[in-house]
Design an enzyme around this catalytic site. Sequence first.
Site, PDB file in Angstrom:
ATOM      1  N   GLY C  42      64.794  36.791  -4.165  1.00  0.00           N
ATOM      2  CA  GLY C  42      64.122  37.933  -3.570  1.00  0.00           C
ATOM      3  C   GLY C  42      64.870  38.607  -2.586  1.00  0.00           C
ATOM      4  CB  ALA C  44      65.291  36.350   1.931  1.00  0.00           C
ATOM      5  CG  HIS C 266      47.133  44.378   2.601  1.00  0.00           C
ATOM      6  ND1 HIS C 266      46.391  45.613   2.214  1.00  0.00           N
ATOM      7  CD2 HIS C 266      48.215  44.719   2.947  1.00  0.00           C
ATOM      8  CE1 HIS C 266      47.255  46.792   2.601  1.00  0.00           C
ATOM      9  NE2 HIS C 266      48.172  46.134   2.824  1.00  0.00           N
ATOM     10  CB  SER C 284      50.632  51.332  -0.357  1.00  0.00           C
ATOM     11  OG  SER C 284      51.373  51.672   0.970  1.00  0.00           O
ATOM     12  NE  ARG C 330      49.520  45.204   6.694  1.00  0.00           N
ATOM     13  CZ  ARG C 330      50.852  45.193   5.954  1.00  0.00           C
ATOM     14  NH1 ARG C 330      50.893  43.776   5.801  1.00  0.00           N
ATOM     15  NH2 ARG C 330      51.434  45.861   5.214  1.00  0.00           N
ATOM     16  CG  HIS C 401      49.444  41.291   1.850  1.00  0.00           C
ATOM     17  ND1 HIS C 401      49.949  41.611   0.327  1.00  0.00           N
ATOM     18  CD2 HIS C 401      50.129  41.962   2.602  1.00  0.00           C
ATOM     19  CE1 HIS C 401      50.817  42.790   0.770  1.00  0.00           C
ATOM     20  NE2 HIS C 401      51.189  42.850   2.030  1.00  0.00           N
ATOM     21  CD  GLU C 425      55.529  36.049   2.202  1.00  0.00           C
ATOM     22  OE1 GLU C 425      56.019  36.976   1.234  1.00  0.00           O
ATOM     23  OE2 GLU C 425      54.505  35.762   2.225  1.00  0.00           O
ATOM     24  NE  ARG C 435      54.320  41.091   6.153  1.00  0.00           N
ATOM     25  CZ  ARG C 435      54.262  42.250   5.565  1.00  0.00           C
ATOM     26  NH1 ARG C 435      54.808  43.199   5.955  1.00  0.00           N
ATOM     27  NH2 ARG C 435      53.426  42.122   4.690  1.00  0.00           N
ATOM     28  CG  LEU C 441      59.875  44.998   2.306  1.00  0.00           C
ATOM     29  CD1 LEU C 441      59.691  46.464   1.721  1.00  0.00           C
ATOM     30  CD2 LEU C 441      60.085  44.124   1.161  1.00  0.00           C
TER      31      LEU C 441
HETATM   32  C1  LIG Z   1      51.765  43.471  -3.065  1.00  0.00           C
HETATM   33  C2  LIG Z   1      52.637  43.444  -1.988  1.00  0.00           C
HETATM   34  C3  LIG Z   1      53.248  44.442  -1.212  1.00  0.00           C
HETATM   35  C4  LIG Z   1      54.120  44.398  -0.265  1.00  0.00           C
HETATM   36  N1  LIG Z   1      54.469  45.306   0.698  1.00  0.00           N
HETATM   37  C5  LIG Z   1      55.364  45.399   1.529  1.00  0.00           C
HETATM   38  C6  LIG Z   1      55.533  46.409   2.275  1.00  0.00           C
HETATM   39  O1  LIG Z   1      55.463  47.557   1.802  1.00  0.00           O
HETATM   40  N2  LIG Z   1      56.704  46.185   3.379  1.00  0.00           N
HETATM   41  C7  LIG Z   1      56.863  44.876   3.487  1.00  0.00           C
HETATM   42  O2  LIG Z   1      57.796  44.833   4.547  1.00  0.00           O
HETATM   43  N3  LIG Z   1      56.546  43.809   2.830  1.00  0.00           N
HETATM   44  C8  LIG Z   1      55.745  44.149   2.052  1.00  0.00           C
HETATM   45  N4  LIG Z   1      54.995  42.928   1.318  1.00  0.00           N
HETATM   46  C9  LIG Z   1      55.861  41.728   1.804  1.00  0.00           C
HETATM   47  C10 LIG Z   1      57.052  41.377   1.121  1.00  0.00           C
HETATM   48  O3  LIG Z   1      57.106  42.025  -0.081  1.00  0.00           O
HETATM   49  C11 LIG Z   1      57.561  40.025   0.908  1.00  0.00           C
HETATM   50  O4  LIG Z   1      57.028  39.376   2.004  1.00  0.00           O
HETATM   51  C12 LIG Z   1      59.030  39.610   0.693  1.00  0.00           C
HETATM   52  O5  LIG Z   1      59.449  40.562  -0.376  1.00  0.00           O
HETATM   53  C13 LIG Z   1      59.193  38.321   0.628  1.00  0.00           C
HETATM   54  O6  LIG Z   1      60.703  38.295   0.214  1.00  0.00           O
HETATM   55  P1  LIG Z   1      61.457  36.810  -0.004  1.00  0.00           P
HETATM   56  O7  LIG Z   1      62.886  37.047  -0.232  1.00  0.00           O
HETATM   57  O8  LIG Z   1      61.349  36.112   1.186  1.00  0.00           O
HETATM   58  O9  LIG Z   1      60.598  36.198  -1.331  1.00  0.00           O
HETATM   59  P2  LIG Z   1      60.318  36.484  -2.715  1.00  0.00           P
HETATM   60  O10 LIG Z   1      60.730  37.891  -2.944  1.00  0.00           O
HETATM   61  O11 LIG Z   1      58.736  36.150  -2.994  1.00  0.00           O
HETATM   62  O12 LIG Z   1      61.220  35.516  -3.519  1.00  0.00           O
HETATM   63  C14 LIG Z   1      60.961  34.470  -3.907  1.00  0.00           C
HETATM   64  C15 LIG Z   1      61.891  33.980  -4.637  1.00  0.00           C
HETATM   65  O13 LIG Z   1      62.191  32.655  -4.770  1.00  0.00           O
HETATM   66  C16 LIG Z   1      62.363  32.021  -5.983  1.00  0.00           C
HETATM   67  N5  LIG Z   1      61.612  30.782  -6.088  1.00  0.00           N
HETATM   68  C17 LIG Z   1      60.270  30.407  -5.618  1.00  0.00           C
HETATM   69  N6  LIG Z   1      60.056  29.284  -5.577  1.00  0.00           N
HETATM   70  C18 LIG Z   1      60.952  28.614  -6.272  1.00  0.00           C
HETATM   71  C19 LIG Z   1      61.406  27.198  -6.622  1.00  0.00           C
HETATM   72  N7  LIG Z   1      60.382  26.251  -6.563  1.00  0.00           N
HETATM   73  N8  LIG Z   1      62.441  27.216  -7.375  1.00  0.00           N
HETATM   74  C20 LIG Z   1      63.214  28.107  -7.641  1.00  0.00           C
HETATM   75  N9  LIG Z   1      63.392  29.431  -7.235  1.00  0.00           N
HETATM   76  C21 LIG Z   1      61.985  29.433  -6.519  1.00  0.00           C
HETATM   77  C22 LIG Z   1      61.500  33.055  -6.804  1.00  0.00           C
HETATM   78  O14 LIG Z   1      61.914  32.906  -8.126  1.00  0.00           O
HETATM   79  C23 LIG Z   1      62.035  34.174  -5.970  1.00  0.00           C
HETATM   80  O15 LIG Z   1      63.064  34.746  -6.490  1.00  0.00           O
HETATM   81  C24 LIG Z   1      54.488  43.097   0.268  1.00  0.00           C
HETATM   82  C25 LIG Z   1      53.840  41.916  -0.421  1.00  0.00           C
HETATM   83  C26 LIG Z   1      53.047  42.116  -1.580  1.00  0.00           C
HETATM   84  C27 LIG Z   1      52.617  40.921  -2.259  1.00  0.00           C
END
Ligand SMILES: Cc1cc2nc3c(=O)[nH]c(=O)nc-3n(C[C@H](O)[C@H](O)[C@H](O)COP(=O)(O)OP(=O)(O)OC[C@H]3O[C@@H](n4cnc5c(N)ncnc54)[C@H](O)[C@@H]3O)c2cc1C
Lengths: 260, 224, 637
Positions: C42, C44, C266, C284, C330, C401, C425, C435, C441
């Site tokens: 993701g 991160a 949310h 959104s 929120r 959310h 996250e 949050r 993001l």
């Molecule tokens: C609908 C929606 C809208 C949002 N809008 C906003 C916004 O407008 N602004 C904002 O700041 N935030 C927003 N957020 C929050 C934000 O999108 C997330 O908190 C953030 O993208 C999380 O990123 P991440 O890289 O931590 O995890 P993720 O993007 O969830 O990535 C997780 C990764 O880990 C991998 N993974 C998970 N478990 C395993 C496992 N067991 N083995 C191997 N791989 C695994 C997955 O394949 C994925 O690649 C929103 C969230 C949602 C649900």
Amino acid sequence: MNLVLHVWRQANGAASGGFTRYEVAEVGPDMSFLEVLDVLNEGLIGRGEEPVAFDHDCREGICGSCGMVINGRPHGPNAATTACQLHMRHFHDGQEIWVEPWRARAFPVIKDLVVDRGGFDRIIQAGGFITVRTGSAPEANAIPVPKAAADLAMDAAQCIGCGACVAACPNASAMLFVAAKVSHLGLLPQGQPERAARVVKMVEMMDAAGFGACTNHGECMAACPKEISIDFIARLNRDFIKAVISGQPSDVSRAEQGVG
Amino acid sequence: MPALPLARSLVGRKILMAVTGVILFLFVVGHLLGNLKIFQGPEHFNAYAEGLRTIGAPFFGRGQVLWVARVILLISVFTHIWAAITVTWASWKARPIGYHGLHLVETTYAARTMRWGGLIITVYVIYHLLDFTFGRVNPSYVPGDVYHNVLASFHSWSVSAGYVACLLVVGLHIYHGLWSAFQTLGLHRPPVDRWRRGLAGAIALLITAGYVAIPVAVLGGLVR
Amino acid sequence: MELRAKVPGGPVDRKWDTHRFEMKLVNPANKRKYHVIVVGSGLAGASAAASLAELGYAVSCFCFQDSPRRAHSIAAQGGINAAKNYQNDGDSVWRLFYDTVKGGDFRSREANVHRLAQISVAIIDQCVAQGVPFAREYGGLLANRSFGGAQVSRTFYARGQTGQQLLLGAYQALERQIGLGTVRMYPRAEMLDVVLIDGRARGIVVRDLVTGRISSHAAEAVVLATGGYSNVYYLSTNAKGCNVTATWRAHKRGAAFANPCFTQIHPTCIPAAGEHQSKLTLMSESLRNDGRIWVPTRKGDTRGPDAIPAGERDYYLERMYPSFGNLVPRDVASRRAKDMCDAGFGVGPGAHGVYLDFRDAVERLGRAGVGERYGNLFEMYERITGENPYDVPMRIYPAPHYTMGGLWVDYNLMSTIDGLHVIGEANFSDHGANRLGASALMQGLADGYFILPYTIGDYLAQAKLAKVEASHAAFRQVEREVTDRVTRLLAVNGARTVDSFHRELGRLMWDRCGMSRTREGLERALEEVRALRERFWKDVRVVGAGEDFNQSLEKAGRVADFFEFAELMCEDAVHREESCGAHFREEYQTPEGEARRDDGRFSYVAAWEYTGVDSPPRLHKEPLAFESVHLAQRSYT
Ligand SMILES: Cc1cc2nc3c(=O)[nH]c(=O)nc-3n(C[C@H](O)[C@H](O)[C@H](O)COP(=O)(O)OP(=O)(O)OC[C@H]3O[C@@H](n4cnc5c(N)ncnc54)[C@H](O)[C@@H]3O)c2cc1C
Ligand code: HEM
Ligand code: HEM
Ligand code: SF4
Ligand code: F3S
Ligand code: FES
């Protein structure tokens, strides 16, 4: 409503597949097409049969995971709609629905409706990026980007990499996918330095990955859930011609050997 | 010479196809204009055929310029066909297992029949050459009297019918071909993108009409 | 276990610079000798993997989707915050820092939050350079909007697809490295455990989701970027695959889990339509900038929205919070919506919804103006509900959310397991108890691009690590445990599907550990969850084989972990006898029904240590000191 599904079942890439007929009862108009498959699968598991395998994740039309050909239309009958966003109010009681996977040599079937779209990733690896070492970026507002260019770039950048364009194309060509990325990056000032090399490398990889050749049918655009226009294909062609005339390929192969 | 790097990729081959296609298109246009002289009677028409062979005189010998043109034409035809075949082959390989039914929505009949069109045109041109250039299949071939040769062939209903059929195919091929070439050569820039389909259609229509007019006129006794 | 936050000394706005200077550096020539595993692609994970590879480390990256580009980050809509102050409206690093600490209701670590605010600026530069097509003004400069109650316009956005564009930027950087051979990508691979050797994280065990093969991967350091656990509620706005498995298994190996009960609901999601609903769709939050939220003044009013005259509409947020109106945070907006529905004022099917009305906006801006801002969101809504928001007010209802809780990490983003870093996250994050919009993001990218690449170097430079291979006995052992678990799941062969269990668990958590919680509700939940978990292991049915592409097996493993995790969530929620941010305990509220925080007793991070399946978790406290932002009761009235 009650539906009759003919679903493509295939144990794995090596096995040969075929359609199996299923009946799904009490389908509500507000259900999504994937939720119908969920219901079907719950039933199958109940009977100890293997559920239908299909890719899906976000279920809101943005991750590009889901993808299946529904009655001959990738992502189903609705324009600008992914399978996960396709709702059953667009079908009628007793309807027969044929569900099959993307069909392309470059997208080998893994199981049932699940295919391997790794070819798309390899195309991006070949050049679908702007090289920026983390931390080396200039101040964001140092380079203004005309709004029109930014908006057009965004139109192209919306591609979710689902592969419906390939599935819809009579030639199984990935041209729309590649054109979208080439255009997105080529329209921005940040994308200029690598513009010529990018298009050449991505096009080469598109062939290597086993996709067909575009002969301008336009089916991809009709199937694309993000309604990406084939104008971007013309744009790719123009960039490609410019790159070749400016002798890009040789520069590229030099670059590949690490020179320049 | 960018043709060679172009030949490496499918996109490049499509571009070569477009370029050669346009050359062929120009020939077809020129050829039509020439052929239409048939309505001005034998003298003009034969004079034109003769003229073809004496362009560039006195600097060039008889038929030299024509040969140059023919060489360009031949290269174009072979490049065009070669590209067409390899591109088609790649596309067939790209989908080994077909669909239960793929429901096409955007494409046109013309686009779907390009390959058949090409094939028919090839056969047609071969027959055509045997007919008017080498006189093998011509009922009464008189070297030099082009006017006579054309009438001789077209007096036969079946030959004319065959011609008309092929000319329609050519028209169809040119219709998608031209539109497609705009796309392939990246000439979609506004405002072109708005009228390119119409333009391609109009040109294709004019050309077909022009050509078809000839056998029809012969049969209808307008040209005798 | 002891919690060493390792927060550097000095004034808060100097800490990061000082620390960056004090950190040990890895000799560039040696970097490629260090293998780093990044689980997750993701925002991160992808940004971290790409940046580490650019620095010269040998990186392996894992994700369960078929391509790293599909990570759940792709779904983020609204935007990303940064203290650029391009709008000249008085924003600054300090204000972003202040807002985030306050928005988090004083349950986050000041030092981390300030660092986040500082870095936010560089993130935008980085993304723009990558070609992220952010919205722009006619002059060609970047546009901003105000988001989620912020009183400055500091949010950068790309239509309604900001997360997608940011992720594609990171994904492309990642693919570039994959192409260069510096990152080895493993898609369709699920991490099922971490492997410790001499108390240090030295690798992971993964299941290849295509072949079902279980394999080990050894490394010098492991990074978890596996996202949030909102799917414990079954119905959430998260992608179907989002899970707690990676973090939970790490927790069971010794990583403390912090503030699990801090889950964000949310306010603006599309209400569930029926029993087969498989996920909820978020609209959104930016919609609240122009949409007005209301319910009928009469209970159980079944008239259509347009049949209800202005006088009989209760714009309750504007009424209760005159200064913030529809832009309250929120948690407040969500709780109020629930109150209204619980009190019988709800609208739509099952009366589980409130109106979000654009009538006035359309009058003010015209259809075109509204379309310009929300066009694609309106289309999305119409596609799902069949109703056109230009004419009929949207119906919205809160949905799970985001999860502020996660694995506890120190200032260097390292968990209580040496060498196990957690970003995005998945860690307990900088958002405290709640949050702010557009901050996740920012945090994910800050962690991945600009923090971890430094701090992991500091770890590697100091840790004296013996070389280990995946053939090491410790890996064999864990592989065996993982395989046993798989076979156990397949062996149950009961009568109920995984989803039916997940649904039941979700409903239970939503009712008892959702938007508002009570001690007795939570204690009941604890028993119910345990009972349900036992039934799961007796009665679940997973068909198919382990050595095959088997999606119900994948789900089963994840749900099994959700069961164990749900208990910890409830434990945490019971123990926290206060209301703060998204955690609302009905026993602890002001007469006006506002959250009542108890800084005397609960101004700490609750980090839980795992002690066994049926033995209660052990609580560790990281006290929170607020030196720069003085504690204040959050008030939006
Ligand atoms: C609908 C929606 C809208 C949002 N809008 C906003 C916004 O407008 N602004 C904002 O700041 N935030 C927003 N957020 C929050 C934000 O999108 C997330 O908190 C953030 O993208 C999380 O990123 P991440 O890289 O931590 O995890 P993720 O993007 O969830 O990535 C997780 C990764 O880990 C991998 N993974 C998970 N478990 C395993 C496992 N067991 N083995 C191997 N791989 C695994 C997955 O394949 C994925 O690649 C929103 C969230 C949602 C649900
Ligand atoms: C009614 C339609 C047509 C008529 C009456 C016609 C007539 C002729 C005649 C009389 C010649 C011989 C010219 C000469 O030897 O001096 C000729 C040559 C030729 N025609 Fe046509 N033609 C027609 C359509 C076409 C079409 C549609 C094509 C292409 C698709 C075509 C391709 C050729 C070619 C390639 C030659 C050989 C030219 C050369 O000698 O170099 N013709 N045609
Ligand atoms: C009358 C002479 C011909 C003309 C004017 C002509 C013109 C064109 C043009 C302009 C194109 C479009 C190229 C592109 O978009 O890239 C085209 C495509 C094509 N032509 Fe021809 N062509 C002629 C003869 C032939 C012949 C003899 C063949 C024999 C195989 C052929 C086969 C094709 C094919 C297969 C395509 C590509 C299909 C497509 O783009 O949809 N053409 N032609
Ligand atoms: S271009 Fe459209 S159809 Fe093709 S992958 Fe992208 S979104 Fe899917
Ligand atoms: S359908 Fe295929 S032929 Fe080209 S225009 Fe689209 S890729
Ligand atoms: S499941 Fe993500 S696009 Fe359909």
